[in-house]
Motif scaffolding. Sequence first.
Motif, PDB file in Angstrom:
ATOM      1  N   ILE A 248      64.283   5.501 -37.236  1.00  0.00           N
ATOM      2  CA  ILE A 248      65.248   6.152 -36.307  1.00  0.00           C
ATOM      3  C   ILE A 248      66.299   6.818 -37.308  1.00  0.00           C
ATOM      4  O   ILE A 248      67.120   5.917 -37.671  1.00  0.00           O
ATOM      5  N   GLY A 249      66.493   7.918 -37.379  1.00  0.00           N
ATOM      6  CA  GLY A 249      67.454   8.433 -38.303  1.00  0.00           C
ATOM      7  C   GLY A 249      68.824   8.026 -37.969  1.00  0.00           C
ATOM      8  O   GLY A 249      69.571   7.509 -39.082  1.00  0.00           O
ATOM      9  N   LYS A 250      69.300   7.902 -36.847  1.00  0.00           N
ATOM     10  CA  LYS A 250      70.634   7.423 -36.604  1.00  0.00           C
ATOM     11  C   LYS A 250      71.183   6.202 -36.672  1.00  0.00           C
ATOM     12  O   LYS A 250      72.121   5.569 -36.812  1.00  0.00           O
ATOM     13  N   ASN A 251      70.119   5.189 -37.021  1.00  0.00           N
ATOM     14  CA  ASN A 251      70.148   3.891 -37.203  1.00  0.00           C
ATOM     15  C   ASN A 251      70.408   3.679 -38.796  1.00  0.00           C
ATOM     16  O   ASN A 251      71.042   2.509 -39.320  1.00  0.00           O
ATOM     17  N   ILE A 252      70.140   4.518 -39.666  1.00  0.00           N
ATOM     18  CA  ILE A 252      70.302   4.494 -41.275  1.00  0.00           C
ATOM     19  C   ILE A 252      71.553   4.357 -41.568  1.00  0.00           C
ATOM     20  O   ILE A 252      72.091   3.491 -42.299  1.00  0.00           O
ATOM     21  N   PRO A 253      72.397   5.168 -41.359  1.00  0.00           N
ATOM     22  CA  PRO A 253      73.858   4.953 -41.688  1.00  0.00           C
ATOM     23  C   PRO A 253      74.585   3.715 -41.084  1.00  0.00           C
ATOM     24  O   PRO A 253      75.413   3.096 -41.651  1.00  0.00           O
ATOM     25  N   VAL A 254      74.209   3.127 -39.952  1.00  0.00           N
ATOM     26  CA  VAL A 254      74.514   2.037 -39.568  1.00  0.00           C
ATOM     27  C   VAL A 254      74.093   0.717 -40.225  1.00  0.00           C
ATOM     28  O   VAL A 254      74.856  -0.206 -40.554  1.00  0.00           O
ATOM     29  N   SER A 255      72.665   0.872 -40.301  1.00  0.00           N
ATOM     30  CA  SER A 255      72.199  -0.363 -41.442  1.00  0.00           C
ATOM     31  C   SER A 255      72.950  -0.411 -43.009  1.00  0.00           C
ATOM     32  O   SER A 255      73.015  -1.321 -43.337  1.00  0.00           O
ATOM     33  N   LEU A 256      73.210   0.799 -43.341  1.00  0.00           N
ATOM     34  CA  LEU A 256      73.784   0.970 -44.593  1.00  0.00           C
ATOM     35  C   LEU A 256      75.199   0.397 -44.688  1.00  0.00           C
ATOM     36  O   LEU A 256      75.792  -0.196 -45.445  1.00  0.00           O
ATOM     37  N   ALA A 257      75.944   0.748 -43.565  1.00  0.00           N
ATOM     38  CA  ALA A 257      77.352   0.293 -43.359  1.00  0.00           C
ATOM     39  C   ALA A 257      77.190  -1.314 -43.254  1.00  0.00           C
ATOM     40  O   ALA A 257      78.363  -1.926 -43.592  1.00  0.00           O
ATOM     41  N   ALA A 258      76.248  -1.930 -42.716  1.00  0.00           N
ATOM     42  CA  ALA A 258      76.218  -3.495 -42.841  1.00  0.00           C
ATOM     43  C   ALA A 258      75.856  -4.032 -44.019  1.00  0.00           C
ATOM     44  O   ALA A 258      76.032  -5.289 -44.223  1.00  0.00           O
ATOM     45  N   VAL A 259      75.668  -3.180 -45.168  1.00  0.00           N
ATOM     46  CA  VAL A 259      75.437  -3.833 -46.564  1.00  0.00           C
ATOM     47  C   VAL A 259      76.778  -4.164 -47.275  1.00  0.00           C
ATOM     48  O   VAL A 259      77.927  -3.565 -46.990  1.00  0.00           O
ATOM     49  N   ARG A 260      76.893  -5.278 -47.712  1.00  0.00           N
ATOM     50  CA  ARG A 260      78.084  -5.524 -48.734  1.00  0.00           C
ATOM     51  C   ARG A 260      78.435  -4.509 -49.674  1.00  0.00           C
ATOM     52  O   ARG A 260      77.579  -3.902 -50.534  1.00  0.00           O
ATOM     53  N   PRO A 261      79.750  -4.274 -49.885  1.00  0.00           N
ATOM     54  CA  PRO A 261      80.115  -3.094 -50.826  1.00  0.00           C
ATOM     55  C   PRO A 261      80.524  -3.903 -52.064  1.00  0.00           C
ATOM     56  O   PRO A 261      80.372  -5.023 -52.265  1.00  0.00           O
ATOM     57  N   GLY A 262      80.465  -3.428 -53.146  1.00  0.00           N
ATOM     58  CA  GLY A 262      80.988  -3.737 -54.509  1.00  0.00           C
ATOM     59  C   GLY A 262      82.420  -4.079 -54.649  1.00  0.00           C
ATOM     60  O   GLY A 262      82.982  -3.990 -53.651  1.00  0.00           O
ATOM     61  N   VAL A 263      82.575  -4.686 -55.892  1.00  0.00           N
ATOM     62  CA  VAL A 263      84.180  -5.014 -56.222  1.00  0.00           C
ATOM     63  C   VAL A 263      84.617  -4.136 -57.534  1.00  0.00           C
ATOM     64  O   VAL A 263      83.852  -4.578 -58.480  1.00  0.00           O
ATOM     65  N   ARG A 264      85.433  -3.390 -57.019  1.00  0.00           N
ATOM     66  CA  ARG A 264      85.949  -2.543 -58.156  1.00  0.00           C
ATOM     67  C   ARG A 264      86.722  -3.284 -59.312  1.00  0.00           C
ATOM     68  O   ARG A 264      87.291  -4.308 -59.042  1.00  0.00           O
ATOM     69  N   GLY A 265      86.187  -3.271 -60.537  1.00  0.00           N
ATOM     70  CA  GLY A 265      87.000  -4.020 -61.627  1.00  0.00           C
ATOM     71  C   GLY A 265      86.116  -5.311 -61.955  1.00  0.00           C
ATOM     72  O   GLY A 265      86.656  -5.833 -62.938  1.00  0.00           O
ATOM     73  N   ALA A 266      85.427  -5.605 -61.214  1.00  0.00           N
ATOM     74  CA  ALA A 266      84.934  -7.040 -61.398  1.00  0.00           C
ATOM     75  C   ALA A 266      83.338  -6.692 -61.481  1.00  0.00           C
ATOM     76  O   ALA A 266      82.564  -7.665 -62.052  1.00  0.00           O
TER      77      ALA A 266
END
Length: 360
Positions: A248-266
């Motif tokens: 379901i296309g509308k779910n994909i940006p939502v599931s992406l948002a639930a992924v942990r981000p990286g840490v800048r400089g680390a």
Amino acid sequence: MTVDARIAVLPAGQEKLELREVSLGPPGPHEVVVRQRAFGVCHSQLDRIFDPGRTSSMLLGHESIGTVVETGSEVRYVAPGDEVLTTWIPRTPLEGRAPVPSRVVFPGGDEASTHNTFTWGTHAVVDEQWVVKAPPATPADLGAIIGCALMTGAGAVMNTAQVRTGQSVAVWGAGGVGLCAIAAAKVLGAASVIAVDLDADKLMLAKHFGATDVVDVRAGDPVEAIRELTAHSDGTRGVDFAFDCTGIGKNIPVSLAAVRPGVRGAGIRGGADVLVGIPRVPFELDAFDLLNGEKQLLGCVGGSCDPARDFVTFSGWAKDGTFDPSALVTDRYSLDDLNTAVDDLHHGRVRGRAVVELGA
């Protein structure tokens, strides 16, 4: 020799299958004739059934267990009497010969074909690249779903993402494919396995397959719920991997948002969202979330599987009790009830995987 068969056909311009009698002639040089024991009913076949642009008759199905009854003159991999698993990912894609899609000509001259293989019927005539030798004593439940549901869901976790011990996982969509992804995450040692769905029964079944937590999207923001469950020592929140099994296309940006981000400089990059289900319409992404979080969006076809290698692994999971195929098969039908199975799947009445049983 000639083999009498009953094969399900989706006639041009129709959305209801017909079971037709046909005498199958000798297979082509690279083909095998398989007498089916059981086959799965996959959600992706609904796209074929309800495709308004389809103009020809089709053969459907792409996962089964059965026995070879005849082989073509050039087939060396299997022989009559061998039990095989049918799938839609070619077993030997690099051998220099592309597998040929199946076709059957019925009495009266109507020809039905498929994009690769077919399994819906008492027998199938398929290119030998679409079959894999079944490990000894493969149960029918496992054999019926290994060639698509298990391959796609578990393969995405094992091959595409290569989930490791201690990592965190969220699976969007706890149907047949999603449950296989959940089971694989547990087998591979994920510390947190979160099932996301809007069906309470499916979420309950997800716990049986290894979900440590469940998120009902009707109860609130699923992204916030996942972030609450996944605090990391580096200060980030979210899962290492999300697997979107919904298509379901509308779910994909939502599931992406639930992924942990990286840490800048680390030097710590973000996690990944794996597309397992087939998006049926175009979708939009939050490009800032993808870029700023140094996240990844990964495509996955058939669990990135090598069928001959991975089916042995999946069979081992069933044998040692870490995966229960009989629990995944929640709905069973006879061949005569195939249209009922399709209707139940289309209207969300199948909790896990629907299987048609034909006997030994």
